[in-house]
Scaffold this motif. Structure first.
Motif, PDB file in Angstrom:
ATOM      1  N   GLU A 493       5.947   0.461  42.917  1.00 16.26           N
ATOM      2  CA  GLU A 493       4.301   0.953  42.874  1.00 16.26           C
ATOM      3  C   GLU A 493       4.231   2.167  41.849  1.00 16.26           C
ATOM      4  OE1 GLU A 493       3.147   1.909  46.664  1.00 16.26           O
ATOM      5  OE2 GLU A 493       3.320   0.129  47.805  1.00 16.26           O
ATOM      6  N   HIS A 494       5.057   2.949  41.667  1.00 18.33           N
ATOM      7  CA  HIS A 494       4.684   4.292  41.023  1.00 18.33           C
ATOM      8  C   HIS A 494       5.643   4.226  39.780  1.00 18.33           C
ATOM      9  CE1 HIS A 494       2.320   4.910  44.624  1.00 18.33           C
ATOM     10  NE2 HIS A 494       3.253   5.339  45.189  1.00 18.33           N
ATOM     11  N   THR A 495       6.269   3.551  39.087  1.00 14.27           N
ATOM     12  CA  THR A 495       6.905   3.660  37.902  1.00 14.27           C
ATOM     13  C   THR A 495       6.617   2.550  36.940  1.00 14.27           C
ATOM     14  OG1 THR A 495       8.970   4.011  39.387  1.00 14.27           O
ATOM     15  CG2 THR A 495       9.198   3.377  37.093  1.00 14.27           C
ATOM     16  N   MET A 496       6.059   3.205  35.787  1.00 17.69           N
ATOM     17  CA  MET A 496       5.386   2.447  34.884  1.00 17.69           C
ATOM     18  C   MET A 496       6.635   2.198  33.741  1.00 17.69           C
ATOM     19  SD  MET A 496       2.402   2.513  35.728  1.00 17.69           S
ATOM     20  CE  MET A 496       1.686   1.578  34.141  1.00 17.69           C
ATOM     21  N   THR A 497       7.628   3.134  33.504  1.00 19.49           N
ATOM     22  CA  THR A 497       8.452   2.769  32.254  1.00 19.49           C
ATOM     23  C   THR A 497       9.666   1.588  32.951  1.00 19.49           C
ATOM     24  OG1 THR A 497       9.935   3.946  30.958  1.00 19.49           O
ATOM     25  CG2 THR A 497      10.083   4.474  33.490  1.00 19.49           C
ATOM     26  N   PRO A 520      17.257  -8.213  46.282  1.00 20.07           N
ATOM     27  CA  PRO A 520      16.820  -8.626  44.945  1.00 20.07           C
ATOM     28  C   PRO A 520      15.801  -9.841  44.864  1.00 20.07           C
ATOM     29  CG  PRO A 520      19.102  -8.422  44.906  1.00 20.07           C
ATOM     30  CD  PRO A 520      18.421  -8.294  46.339  1.00 20.07           C
ATOM     31  N   THR A 521      15.469 -10.402  46.098  1.00 18.57           N
ATOM     32  CA  THR A 521      14.455 -11.435  45.994  1.00 18.57           C
ATOM     33  C   THR A 521      13.074 -10.642  46.372  1.00 18.57           C
ATOM     34  OG1 THR A 521      14.740 -11.860  48.623  1.00 18.57           O
ATOM     35  CG2 THR A 521      16.126 -13.129  47.034  1.00 18.57           C
ATOM     36  N   LEU A 522      13.032  -9.601  46.924  1.00 18.88           N
ATOM     37  CA  LEU A 522      11.795  -8.946  47.435  1.00 18.88           C
ATOM     38  C   LEU A 522      11.161  -7.871  46.121  1.00 18.88           C
ATOM     39  CD1 LEU A 522      12.625  -7.879  51.024  1.00 18.88           C
ATOM     40  CD2 LEU A 522      11.360  -9.728  50.098  1.00 18.88           C
ATOM     41  N   PHE A 523      12.405  -7.390  45.408  1.00 22.82           N
ATOM     42  CA  PHE A 523      11.923  -6.445  44.302  1.00 22.82           C
ATOM     43  C   PHE A 523      12.572  -6.925  42.946  1.00 22.82           C
ATOM     44  CE2 PHE A 523      12.251  -3.976  48.466  1.00 22.82           C
ATOM     45  CZ  PHE A 523      11.140  -3.631  48.451  1.00 22.82           C
ATOM     46  N   GLU A 524      11.847  -6.746  41.826  1.00 21.74           N
ATOM     47  CA  GLU A 524      12.279  -7.113  40.664  1.00 21.74           C
ATOM     48  C   GLU A 524      13.336  -5.893  40.179  1.00 21.74           C
ATOM     49  OE1 GLU A 524       8.871  -7.454  38.146  1.00 21.74           O
ATOM     50  OE2 GLU A 524       8.270  -9.472  38.926  1.00 21.74           O
ATOM     51  N   ASN A 525      13.975  -6.406  39.358  1.00 21.47           N
ATOM     52  CA  ASN A 525      15.191  -5.543  38.465  1.00 21.47           C
ATOM     53  C   ASN A 525      16.009  -4.952  39.497  1.00 21.47           C
ATOM     54  OD1 ASN A 525      13.490  -6.027  36.208  1.00 21.47           O
ATOM     55  ND2 ASN A 525      12.010  -4.539  36.876  1.00 21.47           N
ATOM     56  N   PRO A 566       3.392   8.764  42.492  1.00 20.92           N
ATOM     57  CA  PRO A 566       2.948   8.234  40.853  1.00 20.92           C
ATOM     58  C   PRO A 566       3.279   9.353  40.041  1.00 20.92           C
ATOM     59  CG  PRO A 566       1.128   8.007  42.648  1.00 20.92           C
ATOM     60  CD  PRO A 566       2.105   8.591  43.315  1.00 20.92           C
ATOM     61  N   GLY A 567       3.904   8.499  38.931  1.00 26.96           N
ATOM     62  CA  GLY A 567       4.160   9.602  37.776  1.00 26.96           C
ATOM     63  C   GLY A 567       5.670  10.229  37.824  1.00 26.96           C
ATOM     64  N   TRP A 568       6.306   9.896  38.917  1.00 22.10           N
ATOM     65  CA  TRP A 568       7.535  10.742  39.147  1.00 22.10           C
ATOM     66  C   TRP A 568       8.704  10.467  38.115  1.00 22.10           C
ATOM     67  CZ3 TRP A 568      12.512   8.519  40.725  1.00 22.10           C
ATOM     68  CH2 TRP A 568      12.456   7.269  40.603  1.00 22.10           C
ATOM     69  N   LEU A 569       8.769   9.210  37.506  1.00 22.06           N
ATOM     70  CA  LEU A 569       9.824   9.239  36.643  1.00 22.06           C
ATOM     71  C   LEU A 569       9.444   9.678  35.102  1.00 22.06           C
ATOM     72  CD1 LEU A 569      12.686   8.202  35.993  1.00 22.06           C
ATOM     73  CD2 LEU A 569      11.947   5.836  36.075  1.00 22.06           C
ATOM     74  N   ASP A 570       8.044   9.452  34.749  1.00 21.83           N
ATOM     75  CA  ASP A 570       7.716   9.693  33.376  1.00 21.83           C
ATOM     76  C   ASP A 570       7.762  11.297  33.422  1.00 21.83           C
ATOM     77  OD1 ASP A 570       7.548   7.396  32.658  1.00 21.83           O
ATOM     78  OD2 ASP A 570       5.420   6.740  32.786  1.00 21.83           O
ATOM     79  N   GLU A 571       7.347  11.818  34.468  1.00 21.66           N
ATOM     80  CA  GLU A 571       7.385  13.313  34.400  1.00 21.66           C
ATOM     81  C   GLU A 571       8.837  13.760  34.177  1.00 21.66           C
ATOM     82  OE1 GLU A 571       5.125  15.324  33.897  1.00 21.66           O
ATOM     83  OE2 GLU A 571       3.466  14.772  34.730  1.00 21.66           O
ATOM     84  N   LEU A 572       9.929  13.212  34.408  1.00 22.51           N
ATOM     85  CA  LEU A 572      11.399  13.662  34.279  1.00 22.51           C
ATOM     86  C   LEU A 572      11.645  13.220  32.866  1.00 22.51           C
ATOM     87  CD1 LEU A 572      12.926  12.408  37.787  1.00 22.51           C
ATOM     88  CD2 LEU A 572      12.364  14.693  36.893  1.00 22.51           C
ATOM     89  N   ARG A 573      11.257  11.940  32.484  1.00 21.32           N
ATOM     90  CA  ARG A 573      11.559  11.604  31.190  1.00 21.32           C
ATOM     91  C   ARG A 573      10.854  12.437  29.974  1.00 21.32           C
ATOM     92  NH1 ARG A 573       8.695   7.002  29.947  1.00 21.32           N
ATOM     93  NH2 ARG A 573       9.751   6.819  28.016  1.00 21.32           N
TER      94      ARG A 573
END
Length: 723
Positions: A493-497, A520-525, A566-573
């Motif tokens: 839900e909260h990862t844009m990258t 893997p059938t419930l979530f992509e990647n 929201p924004g958790w991973l992009d802020e780390l990046r």
């Protein structure tokens, strides 16, 4: 008897003798180092009995110790020569005449525009605060140790501790504490001197709500009149007092800058402050309660430091007292010094910024609004939270204000952990764009929420500069499915990258693994890799790292009991993108309310509310508070790998986690130390990335199923891991 004992002692083997000697030596040293009970002090005779003598034992020391009898007799001829009689003379008549109790009080400097009526002059000349007496002098009675306590020696060490413990300087003072107080006072003098010649062109509006406080308000007004910064207006907002006595006291101060307004009906503190804001004219706003006082250089330093640092908000340290001693012009008992460098995540848990030491630009009112009149408690906390969502304040480590708890009445007995806290937090959650209820293992219900929308909007402007780059997410797992699903859902839900998730199952049961195979059938990647043996966290992470290392993409090590916002991973990046010398970026590690380990890491925390513990007093992990002031980034020595974004070259150089020196929490430390010491890279904490840690669900399950940290497979792999 002595001969018998000597003979018996000779039969004891030499190693046992050495051991017993060591015990005796340690016991002797311990006994010598332990504090001895204080000897009772003889009763002191000082002044005649008067109202409040039940508190005499609390207040006589600071009051009397500030009186220099020999100097007083020489300075004021005709005074009684006996010390006790001279002291009584000062209290009974000399104080009202404006006499000083000791030579340090002669630092008294009346501002050019200050007109203080004679009947109120003693409030200045007998006040160590308004006469600029060094605080060491009036805090000396509270010193319990003349040696250092080693919690902090330097000012930098104090600031690092205060970041997590705003009340680090408590009611019982050691030499280390007095040293910090002296630093603050010295800094105050330096800043006051630097700003003394700057034109005072900005009008400051001071808001003072009051109700039925005629007996105490004069001291607060006098502390405003004594300000070295003189371009101010004081708006006294009377919240419909029962009589005219408050107005009478205020109008004794014949100063056009003091403006009195009386509300027609009692409306409460928020309404009174809002009424003051509506009637104010200044470009800058300050607040002073009717039972508190300012240092004479408070406005001068607050305004000019705020302007010099280019911010719209500033706050300083303040001294906390219990009640008020009318003779010493101080509190009856010292409670401590409250101060912390700005820590937004801590501020969301506990209010450590007092309104009486706060200054802000009027434009912030336009951005966030006035005080919330629907809140009956903690409205000041809500107000500060809203302002800091749109701008970072500057923290000024100078003692610029004094608060007097229950100065006019007994305390109401309310604690910080009450329904009012939840109401104020509900306002904070309401300003967020996302929230999610969840339940922890103890069946307690919680609500996760994102950063406030205004703060998030400001961050999105910076995150828009990030390049598009995929991230490899490695999640070790053992006997956990519901929590892992929650984690994966929050990531989706909260990862844009772009991202890829590799779940390393660490020897779960066939029943659990069958459920994992559906993910893997419930979530992509998402991929699932099965380890057949329970080999522990470090081995599982290393197996995952080996699977993704050849992709040469940034790697995120993530616990399965986490909840992304929201924004958790992009802020780390963003951290690694902006700072090329950073090898690892870590977020807030937020524990749900009433977590058992919160206070271990964050002693100042309010237990009833969630709390970030990635900045930890237990770990003592702060290096540089001001590493990146613009983005509020902090350099740390260590952070647990519950959620850590690492450069692939850093992982490659370290060889992954040191599983040979298990348990896993030790391998966290080893990796962080390797990154810092051997790669000369930084570990950076960002408060803008928020990740919930749901109490170590996998760890608890692991300990319940296998009490040893190293399984048989782990022991067999040790030589290979050390190659």
């Amino acid at each position: 008897m002595r001969t018998v004992l000597k003979s018996a002692f000779s039969l004891i083997p030499q190693p046992v003798k050495v051991f017993l000697g060591t015990l005796i030596s340690r016991a002797t040293v311990r006994a010598a180092s332990e504090p001895r009970p204080a000897m009772p002090k003889p009763p002191q005779t000082s002044k005649p009995s008067r109202e409040g003598d039940s508190q005499q034992s609390l207040r006589e020391q600071p009051a009397k110790q500030l009186f220099d009898a020999a100097w007083y007799v020489a300075r004021y001829p005709g005074s009684p020569s006996a010390p006790d009689e001279a002291y009584r003379d000062f209290l009974d008549t000399g104080m009202k005449k404006g006499h000083f109790p000791n030579p340090s009080f002669e630092n008294f400097r009346r501002p050019s525009r200050a007109r203080i009526p004679q009947e109120h002059l003693y409030r200045v000349t007998a006040s160590p605060i308004l006469c600029r007496v060094p605080p060491i002098q009036y805090l000396a009675p509270y010193q319990i140790k003349t040696r250092l306590h080693k919690l902090y020696n330097t000012f930098d060490e104090y600031l690092q501790r205060a970041m997590l413990a705003p009340d680090a300087i408590g009611p019982e003072l050691w030499e280390s504490d007095l040293r910090i107080v002296a630093y603050m006072d010295n800094s105050k003098k330096k800043l006051a001197s630097d700003f003394a010649t700057i034109p005072q062109e900005t009008l400051i509006s001071i808001i003072m709500p009051t109700r039925n406080r005629a007996a105490i308000i004069a001291d607060a007004i006098v502390s405003v009149l004594m300000q070295s910064y003189e371009n101010w207006e004081l708006l006294v907002i009377d919240d419909a007092s029962d009589d005219q006595s408050t107005e009478t006291v205020v109008k004794q101060f014949d100063d056009a800058r003091i403006k009195y307004f009386r509300l027609s009906a009692q409306a409460g503190r928020s309404e009174a402050r809002n009424a003051g804001l509506q009637r104010s004219s200044g470009r800058v706003i300050c607040y002073l309660d009717d039972d508190d006082q300012w240092d004479p250089d408070c406005l001068l330093i607050l305004l000019n430091q705020m302007r010099s640092q280019g911010t719209r908000m500033a706050y300083a340290a303040h001294v906390m007292w219990e009640k008020f001693d009318p003779d010493a012009r101080l509190g009856q008992a010292f409670r401590g010094v409250r101060f912390a460098p700005f820590n937004r995540s801590l501020l969301e848990n506990t209010n450590y910024i007092s309104l009486i030491t706060l200054i802000h630009d009027r434009s912030l009112i336009e951005d966030v609004g006035c005080f919330d009149t629907s809140l009956k408690r903690h409205e000041d906390w809500d107000f500060v939270l809203r302002m800091t969502e749109v701008g970072r304040p500057i923290a000024i480590p100078c003692l610029l204000s004094h608060s007097f708890h229950a100065k006019a009445h007994e305390a109401d007995g309310a604690t910080g952990e009450d329904a009012g806290l939840k109401e104020a937090q509900a306002k904070l959650i309401g300003r967020s764009d996302w929230s999610l209820p969840f339940t922890t293992l103890d069946r307690a219900e919680h609500l996760a929420f994102s950063l406030p929308r205004k703060a998030w909007a400001l961050r999105q402007k910076k995150l828009s500069t990030l390049p598009v780059e995929p991230v490899q997410i490695v999640i070790p797992n053992y006997e956990s499915v519901p929590e892992l699903k929650m984690c994966l859902q929050s990531i989706a839900e909260h990862t844009m990258t772009p991202y890829q998730i590799l779940i390393i199952d660490n020897g779960s049961s066939q029943e659990t693994y069958a459920q994992l195979e559906t993910l893997p059938t419930l979530f992509e990647n998402v991929r699932v890799f099965k380890e057949h043996d329970k080999s522990g966290f470090s081995f599982a992470v290393n197996r995952g790292l080996a699977e993704v290392m050849d992709r040469n993409e940034k790697i995120l090590i993530l616990n399965n009991d986490t909840l992304a916002t929201p924004g958790w991973l992009d802020e780390l990046r963003y951290v690694l993108f902006k700072h090329q010398d950073a090898g690892m970026a870590v977020p807030r590690q937020v524990l749900p309310a009433n977590s058992r380990i919160t206070k271990v890491h964050m002693p100042a925390a309010t237990s009833d509310l969630e709390c970030d513990i990635n900045l930890s007093l237990h770990h003592s992990n702060i290096i540089d508070l001001d590493f990146d002031i613009d983005d509020g980034l902090i350099e740390v020595t260590y952070a647990p790998l519950f959620c850590s974004l690492v450069r692939p070259e850093s992982i490659r150089a370290s060889g992954g986690l040191d599983s040979g020196n298990a348990p896993h929490y030790r391998s966290d430390w080893i990796l962080c130390d390797f990154i810092r010491r051997h790669l000369n890279q930084r570990i950076i904490y960002t408060p803008h990335s928020k990740v919930y840690h749901l109490q170590g669900i996998a760890t608890e399950t692991r300990k319940a199923s296998d009490s040893s940290f190293l399984s048989q497979r782990s022991l067999k792999m040790l030589p290979q891991a050390s190659d």
